[in-house]
Design a protein around this motif. Structure first.
Motif, PDB file in Angstrom:
ATOM      1  N   GLN A  35      -1.840  11.646   6.528  1.00 50.40           N
ATOM      2  CA  GLN A  35      -1.461  11.112   5.225  1.00 50.40           C
ATOM      3  C   GLN A  35      -2.497  10.095   4.728  1.00 50.40           C
ATOM      4  O   GLN A  35      -2.742   9.997   3.519  1.00 50.40           O
ATOM      5  CB  GLN A  35      -0.066  10.478   5.281  1.00 50.40           C
ATOM      6  N   THR A  36      -3.083   9.346   5.644  1.00 53.47           N
ATOM      7  CA  THR A  36      -4.137   8.397   5.254  1.00 53.47           C
ATOM      8  C   THR A  36      -5.334   9.145   4.685  1.00 53.47           C
ATOM      9  O   THR A  36      -5.883   8.755   3.647  1.00 53.47           O
ATOM     10  CB  THR A  36      -4.565   7.533   6.455  1.00 53.47           C
ATOM     11  N   ILE A  37      -5.730  10.229   5.335  1.00 51.85           N
ATOM     12  CA  ILE A  37      -6.863  11.026   4.845  1.00 51.85           C
ATOM     13  C   ILE A  37      -6.523  11.618   3.484  1.00 51.85           C
ATOM     14  O   ILE A  37      -7.348  11.587   2.556  1.00 51.85           O
ATOM     15  CB  ILE A  37      -7.233  12.135   5.854  1.00 51.85           C
ATOM     16  N   ASN A  38      -5.309  12.125   3.341  1.00 49.92           N
ATOM     17  CA  ASN A  38      -4.878  12.666   2.053  1.00 49.92           C
ATOM     18  C   ASN A  38      -4.951  11.594   0.974  1.00 49.92           C
ATOM     19  O   ASN A  38      -5.448  11.841  -0.134  1.00 49.92           O
ATOM     20  CB  ASN A  38      -3.449  13.218   2.185  1.00 49.92           C
ATOM     21  N   SER A  39      -4.458  10.394   1.271  1.00 52.44           N
ATOM     22  CA  SER A  39      -4.474   9.296   0.289  1.00 52.44           C
ATOM     23  C   SER A  39      -5.899   8.869  -0.057  1.00 52.44           C
ATOM     24  O   SER A  39      -6.192   8.548  -1.210  1.00 52.44           O
ATOM     25  CB  SER A  39      -3.691   8.095   0.823  1.00 52.44           C
ATOM     26  N   LEU A  40      -6.778   8.868   0.925  1.00 51.80           N
ATOM     27  CA  LEU A  40      -8.184   8.540   0.658  1.00 51.80           C
ATOM     28  C   LEU A  40      -8.800   9.582  -0.271  1.00 51.80           C
ATOM     29  O   LEU A  40      -9.464   9.239  -1.250  1.00 51.80           O
ATOM     30  CB  LEU A  40      -8.989   8.483   1.965  1.00 51.80           C
ATOM     31  N   GLU A  41      -8.594  10.850   0.046  1.00 51.14           N
ATOM     32  CA  GLU A  41      -9.177  11.928  -0.758  1.00 51.14           C
ATOM     33  C   GLU A  41      -8.665  11.928  -2.191  1.00 51.14           C
ATOM     34  O   GLU A  41      -9.403  12.293  -3.104  1.00 51.14           O
ATOM     35  CB  GLU A  41      -8.898  13.288  -0.108  1.00 51.14           C
ATOM     36  N   SER A  42      -7.440  11.524  -2.390  1.00 50.54           N
ATOM     37  CA  SER A  42      -6.876  11.515  -3.739  1.00 50.54           C
ATOM     38  C   SER A  42      -7.046  10.154  -4.422  1.00 50.54           C
ATOM     39  O   SER A  42      -6.473   9.921  -5.490  1.00 50.54           O
ATOM     40  CB  SER A  42      -5.397  11.923  -3.707  1.00 50.54           C
ATOM     41  N   ASN A  43      -7.837   9.292  -3.802  1.00 46.63           N
ATOM     42  CA  ASN A  43      -8.148   7.966  -4.352  1.00 46.63           C
ATOM     43  C   ASN A  43      -6.907   7.113  -4.598  1.00 46.63           C
ATOM     44  O   ASN A  43      -6.876   6.288  -5.497  1.00 46.63           O
ATOM     45  CB  ASN A  43      -8.978   8.090  -5.629  1.00 46.63           C
ATOM     46  N   LYS A  44      -5.888   7.304  -3.777  1.00 49.14           N
ATOM     47  CA  LYS A  44      -4.684   6.474  -3.854  1.00 49.14           C
ATOM     48  C   LYS A  44      -4.773   5.294  -2.899  1.00 49.14           C
ATOM     49  O   LYS A  44      -3.923   4.418  -2.927  1.00 49.14           O
ATOM     50  CB  LYS A  44      -3.447   7.306  -3.522  1.00 49.14           C
ATOM     51  N   TYR A  45      -5.778   5.317  -2.033  1.00 48.22           N
ATOM     52  CA  TYR A  45      -5.920   4.299  -0.995  1.00 48.22           C
ATOM     53  C   TYR A  45      -7.399   4.015  -0.788  1.00 48.22           C
ATOM     54  O   TYR A  45      -8.199   4.940  -0.692  1.00 48.22           O
ATOM     55  CB  TYR A  45      -5.277   4.826   0.298  1.00 48.22           C
ATOM     56  N   ASN A  46      -7.762   2.747  -0.733  1.00 46.38           N
ATOM     57  CA  ASN A  46      -9.132   2.356  -0.426  1.00 46.38           C
ATOM     58  C   ASN A  46      -9.197   1.921   1.032  1.00 46.38           C
ATOM     59  O   ASN A  46      -8.373   1.131   1.485  1.00 46.38           O
ATOM     60  CB  ASN A  46      -9.592   1.205  -1.322  1.00 46.38           C
ATOM     61  N   PRO A  47     -10.186   2.414   1.759  1.00 46.36           N
ATOM     62  CA  PRO A  47     -10.262   2.092   3.178  1.00 46.36           C
ATOM     63  C   PRO A  47     -10.730   0.663   3.414  1.00 46.36           C
ATOM     64  O   PRO A  47     -11.382   0.063   2.568  1.00 46.36           O
ATOM     65  CB  PRO A  47     -11.307   3.080   3.704  1.00 46.36           C
ATOM     66  N   SER A  48     -10.387   0.161   4.589  1.00 47.35           N
ATOM     67  CA  SER A  48     -10.962  -1.123   5.009  1.00 47.35           C
ATOM     68  C   SER A  48     -12.462  -0.895   5.229  1.00 47.35           C
ATOM     69  O   SER A  48     -12.919   0.251   5.339  1.00 47.35           O
ATOM     70  CB  SER A  48     -10.319  -1.593   6.316  1.00 47.35           C
ATOM     71  N   LEU A  49     -13.202  -1.964   5.290  1.00 43.47           N
ATOM     72  CA  LEU A  49     -14.635  -1.846   5.537  1.00 43.47           C
ATOM     73  C   LEU A  49     -14.885  -1.164   6.880  1.00 43.47           C
ATOM     74  O   LEU A  49     -15.758  -0.294   7.000  1.00 43.47           O
ATOM     75  CB  LEU A  49     -15.297  -3.226   5.487  1.00 43.47           C
ATOM     76  N   MET A  50     -14.101  -1.522   7.887  1.00 39.25           N
ATOM     77  CA  MET A  50     -14.252  -0.923   9.212  1.00 39.25           C
ATOM     78  C   MET A  50     -14.011   0.583   9.155  1.00 39.25           C
ATOM     79  O   MET A  50     -14.786   1.371   9.707  1.00 39.25           O
ATOM     80  CB  MET A  50     -13.290  -1.578  10.204  1.00 39.25           C
ATOM     81  N   LEU A  51     -12.950   1.007   8.477  1.00 41.77           N
ATOM     82  CA  LEU A  51     -12.656   2.432   8.368  1.00 41.77           C
ATOM     83  C   LEU A  51     -13.750   3.147   7.577  1.00 41.77           C
ATOM     84  O   LEU A  51     -14.141   4.262   7.927  1.00 41.77           O
ATOM     85  CB  LEU A  51     -11.286   2.660   7.723  1.00 41.77           C
ATOM     86  N   PHE A  53     -16.905   2.415   7.524  1.00 46.46           N
ATOM     87  CA  PHE A  53     -18.025   2.601   8.459  1.00 46.46           C
ATOM     88  C   PHE A  53     -17.735   3.732   9.446  1.00 46.46           C
ATOM     89  O   PHE A  53     -18.616   4.545   9.746  1.00 46.46           O
ATOM     90  CB  PHE A  53     -18.314   1.307   9.227  1.00 46.46           C
ATOM     91  N   GLU A  54     -16.497   3.801   9.929  1.00 50.13           N
ATOM     92  CA  GLU A  54     -16.129   4.856  10.874  1.00 50.13           C
ATOM     93  C   GLU A  54     -16.206   6.232  10.214  1.00 50.13           C
ATOM     94  O   GLU A  54     -16.660   7.199  10.829  1.00 50.13           O
ATOM     95  CB  GLU A  54     -14.732   4.594  11.432  1.00 50.13           C
ATOM     96  N   ILE A  55     -15.785   6.324   8.964  1.00 44.95           N
ATOM     97  CA  ILE A  55     -15.881   7.579   8.217  1.00 44.95           C
ATOM     98  C   ILE A  55     -17.348   7.970   8.053  1.00 44.95           C
ATOM     99  O   ILE A  55     -17.720   9.125   8.263  1.00 44.95           O
ATOM    100  CB  ILE A  55     -15.172   7.460   6.853  1.00 44.95           C
ATOM    101  N   ALA A  56     -18.166   7.020   7.690  1.00 46.09           N
ATOM    102  CA  ALA A  56     -19.597   7.289   7.521  1.00 46.09           C
ATOM    103  C   ALA A  56     -20.211   7.793   8.824  1.00 46.09           C
ATOM    104  O   ALA A  56     -21.008   8.742   8.817  1.00 46.09           O
ATOM    105  CB  ALA A  56     -20.322   6.030   7.034  1.00 46.09           C
ATOM    106  N   GLN A  57     -19.864   7.177   9.933  1.00 47.70           N
ATOM    107  CA  GLN A  57     -20.385   7.628  11.231  1.00 47.70           C
ATOM    108  C   GLN A  57     -19.915   9.036  11.543  1.00 47.70           C
ATOM    109  O   GLN A  57     -20.702   9.868  12.010  1.00 47.70           O
ATOM    110  CB  GLN A  57     -19.942   6.686  12.346  1.00 47.70           C
ATOM    111  N   LEU A  58     -18.642   9.329  11.303  1.00 47.05           N
ATOM    112  CA  LEU A  58     -18.111  10.655  11.585  1.00 47.05           C
ATOM    113  C   LEU A  58     -18.868  11.733  10.813  1.00 47.05           C
ATOM    114  O   LEU A  58     -19.209  12.779  11.361  1.00 47.05           O
ATOM    115  CB  LEU A  58     -16.616  10.698  11.237  1.00 47.05           C
TER     116      LEU A  58
END
Length: 77
Positions: A35-51, A53-58
């Motif tokens: 659900q977090t990934i879904n919310s990120l993709e639909s721009n309903k949620y902004n990630p923390s800075l740490m998250l 960075f983790e997304i960028a690394q992935l």
């Protein structure tokens, strides 16, 4: 100095689709819910800075290749 709020957009859906990864797979890699990934993709949620960075690394990208910050124009809410 104008400190108007902007918007944060991302291209997670496209990056995920290019790799044929499911939301569930990405969520498992990042130790978050699907659900977090879904919310990120639909721009309903902004990630923390740490998250972010983790997304960028992935995805082996820089943060600014995934997340795009844009200021709102006049008259936009």
């Amino acid at each position: 100095m104008d400190i108007s709020k902007g918007t944060l957009q991302n291209n997670l859906f496209l990056l995920r689709a290019e790799r044929k990864w499911t939301q569930k797979y990405v969520a498992e890699q990042l130790d978050v819910t699907r659900q977090t990934i879904n919310s990120l993709e639909s721009n309903k949620y902004n990630p923390s800075l740490m998250l972010a960075f983790e997304i960028a690394q992935l995805f082996e990208k820089r943060i600014d290749e995934i997340f795009i910050y844009g200021k709102k124009g006049k008259g936009e809410a």
